[in-house]
Scaffold this active site. Structure first.
Site, short mmCIF file in Angstrom:
data_model
loop_
_atom_site.label_atom_id
_atom_site.label_comp_id
_atom_site.label_asym_id
_atom_site.label_seq_id
_atom_site.Cartn_x
_atom_site.Cartn_y
_atom_site.Cartn_z
N ARG A 81 0.83 -1.21 0.00
CA ARG A 81 0.00 0.00 0.00
C ARG A 81 0.87 1.26 0.00
O ARG A 81 0.54 2.24 -0.68
CB ARG A 81 -0.95 -0.02 1.20
CG ARG A 81 -2.09 0.98 1.08
CD ARG A 81 -3.13 0.77 2.15
NE ARG A 81 -2.58 0.95 3.49
CZ ARG A 81 -3.27 0.73 4.61
NH1 ARG A 81 -4.52 0.32 4.56
NH2 ARG A 81 -2.71 0.93 5.78
N LYS A 183 -2.76 6.61 1.35
CA LYS A 183 -2.55 7.04 2.74
C LYS A 183 -1.51 8.15 2.70
O LYS A 183 -0.31 7.89 2.65
CB LYS A 183 -2.06 5.84 3.55
CG LYS A 183 -2.50 5.89 4.99
CD LYS A 183 -2.36 4.53 5.66
CE LYS A 183 -2.70 4.61 7.12
NZ LYS A 183 -4.14 4.76 7.38
N GLU A 219 -16.20 6.41 3.73
CA GLU A 219 -15.56 6.00 4.99
C GLU A 219 -15.53 7.20 5.93
O GLU A 219 -16.12 8.23 5.64
CB GLU A 219 -14.15 5.45 4.72
CG GLU A 219 -13.20 6.45 4.08
CD GLU A 219 -11.76 5.94 3.98
OE1 GLU A 219 -11.35 5.07 4.75
OE2 GLU A 219 -11.03 6.46 3.11
C1 PLP Z 1 -5.26 3.97 7.75
C2 PLP Z 1 -6.61 4.27 7.24
C3 PLP Z 1 -7.67 3.35 7.36
C4 PLP Z 1 -7.52 2.04 8.10
O1 PLP Z 1 -6.63 1.18 7.45
P1 PLP Z 1 -5.93 -0.01 8.25
O2 PLP Z 1 -5.00 -0.59 7.24
O3 PLP Z 1 -6.99 -0.97 8.64
O4 PLP Z 1 -5.25 0.59 9.42
C5 PLP Z 1 -8.89 3.68 6.79
N1 PLP Z 1 -9.07 4.86 6.15
C6 PLP Z 1 -8.09 5.77 6.04
C7 PLP Z 1 -8.37 7.05 5.33
C8 PLP Z 1 -6.82 5.51 6.57
O5 PLP Z 1 -5.86 6.42 6.45
#
Ligand code: PLP
Length: 341
Positions: A81, A183, A219
Site C-alpha cells: 500500500r 494514505k 468512509e
Molecule cells: C489507515 C486508514 C484506514 C484504516 O486502514 P488499516 O489498514 O486498517 O489501518 C482507513 N481509512 C483511512 C483514510 C486511513 O488512512
C-alpha cells in the site's frame, strides 16, 4: 527488560523511543539504510514535503503474543500500500521486501518498548517517506527519505469499547483529483477542518459520502465502515476513493472463513443504513469502534445494538481478529510475521 512505563494509562500519543530506521534516496537509488538515535530531521526550508505536501505514510502494530513472541500483522500489505501511495505522488517506491526488513529492524532495536501481553497496549509503527530536497517549481522532489519510527500506544478503549455517534458531512476529505485511496498527509490535512468541526458539534467522527452524488457511503477520516445486516451478513462499501483498510480486508476473511458469515463488498447507499443491525469503524488503531448513531441533518439513525455496548456480531469479529493478532487463535497462512521468539 521492559521499560518502566504504566502501560495501562498510556494513550494514543507520541513517545520517543530508542532507535528509528532511515534510508535516503539520492541519484536515483535508495541507500542501505540504518538505525539512528537521532529523532529529529533537518532539511531545506524549501523541501518538497513542506511546500507541496509530498509525503505518504503507513501505520501498523507490533504485539506481544500469549506465548511471549513479538509479532506484527500482515506487514506485506502495508508495504504494497505504501508503494501504491508513493507511485500516486510520483515518489520512488521503497522496495517491499526492504520495507518489511526495516519494520523488523526497528522493532528489534526497540524490543523493550513492546508492551506486555494482556496490557492492551501495543507498539505502533509509523513507516513514511517524503520529498526532501528544495523544489520551488511544481514538480516531484529528486531526493527522498524513508523512515520508520515506533511509539508505544495504550489500549484504544479504556474500560471497553463504547459506541460512538457520527454525522454525515458536506466537507470533502480528499484533496482534488481523487487522492482519497492513498494514505497521504494531504488527505489528513484536508480532513482536519471537518474533524474539529464535528467534535465542536458533539460528534465523534464524520461519515464521508461519495463526492459526485452524496448518496453512497465512503468512509470516515481514518477508518472504513462495516455493517451487519439483520440476518447476520457483513456488508462493507466498495469504492475507488476509500483507503483499502487492512483491518477491513482481514475482517472480511475472518467473517467468511472463521465465522461462516456471508460477506458483501459492494456500493452501500446511505438510504440502506436504517435497515442494518450493527455498524462499526475499522482500522489498525482501534480494530473496530462500534457506531451507535448516525446523524444526517434531521435524520437520525440509531442501530438496534444501541449506545451501551458493541453489537454481538461486531464483538465476535473483534474477538476473533484480536485473537489472531495476539496468538490465541490460529492465523491464516502468512498473516503473522514473527519478529522475536
Ligand atoms: C489507515 C486508514 C484506514 C484504516 O486502514 P488499516 O489498514 O486498517 O489501518 C482507513 N481509512 C483511512 C483514510 C486511513 O488512512
Amino acid at each position: 527488560m521492559s521499560k518502566n512505563i504504566d502501560w495501562s494509562t498510556l494513550g494514543f500519543g507520541y513517545v520517543e523511543t530508542d532507535k528509528r530506521f532511515v534510508s535516503e534516496f539520492k541519484n536515483g537509488e535508495w541507500d542501505e539504510g540504518k538505525l539512528t538515535e537521532d529523532a529529529t530531521i533537518t532539511m531545506s526550508e524549501c523541501a518538497c514535503v513542506l511546500q507541496y505536501a509530498q509525503t505518504v505514510f503507513e501505520g501498523l502494530k507490533a504485539y506481544r503474543t500469549e506465548d511471549g513472541k513479538v509479532v506484527c500483522f500482515r506487514p506485506d500489505l502495508n508495504a504494497s500500500r505504501l508503494a501504491d501511495s508513493a507511485a500516486r505522488l510520483k515518489m520512488p517506491v521503497y522496495p517491499e521486501d526492504k520495507f518489511i526488513d526495516a519494520v523488523v529492524e526497528t522493532v528489534k532495536a526497540n524490543l523493550d518498548w513492546v508492551p506486555p501481553y494482556g496490557s492492551g497496549a501495543t507498539l505502533y509503527l509509523r513507516p513514511y517517506m517524503y520529498g526532501k530536497n528544495a523544489v520551488i517549481g511544481v514538480k516531484p522532489a529528486e531526493e527522498y527519505e524513508f523512515r520508520v519510527f515506533c511509539t508505544p500506544v495504550g489500549p484504544y478503549f479504556k474500560g471497553g469499547a463504547k459506541p460512538i455517534t457520527i454525522r454525515t458531512t458536506d466537507f470533502d476529505r480528499a484533496a482534488p483529483h481523487g487522492t482519497g485511496h492513498i494514505k497521504a498527509g494531504l488527505n489528513y490535512a484536508m480532513s482536519l477542518y471537518a474533524i474539529v468541526d464535528a467534535h465542536e458539534k458533539g460528534f465523534d467522527e464524520n461519515m464521508y459520502l461519495d463526492a459526485a452524488t452524496r448518496t453512497k457511503v465512503e468512509e470516515t477520516g481514518g477508518a472504513n465502515f462495516i455493517f451487519i445486516t439483520k440476518d447476520g451478513k457483513l456488508v462493507t462499501p466498495k469504492s475507488d476513493s476509500i483507503l483499502p483498510s487492512i483491518t477491513r480486508r482481514s475482517l472480511m476473511v475472518v467473517a467468511e472463513k472463521y465465522l461462516g458469515m456471508e460477506v458483501e463488498h459492494r456500493e452501500v447507499y446511505f438510504d440502506e443504513l436504517k435497515d442494518f443491525a450493527e455498524c462499526g469503524l475499522c482500522g489498525t488503531a482501534a480494530v473496530i469502534s462500534p457506531v451507535g448513531k448516525i446523524v444526517d441533518g434531521d435524520n437520525v439513525i440509531e442501530f438496534p445494538s444501541g449506545m451501551e455496548e458493541m453489537g454481538p456480531i461486531t464483538k465476535k469479529l473483534y474477538d476473533t481478529l484480536t485473537g489472531i493478532q495476539m496468538g490465541r487463535i490460529e492465523a491464516p497462512e502468512g498473516w503473522i510475521k514473527v519478529i522475536s521468539e
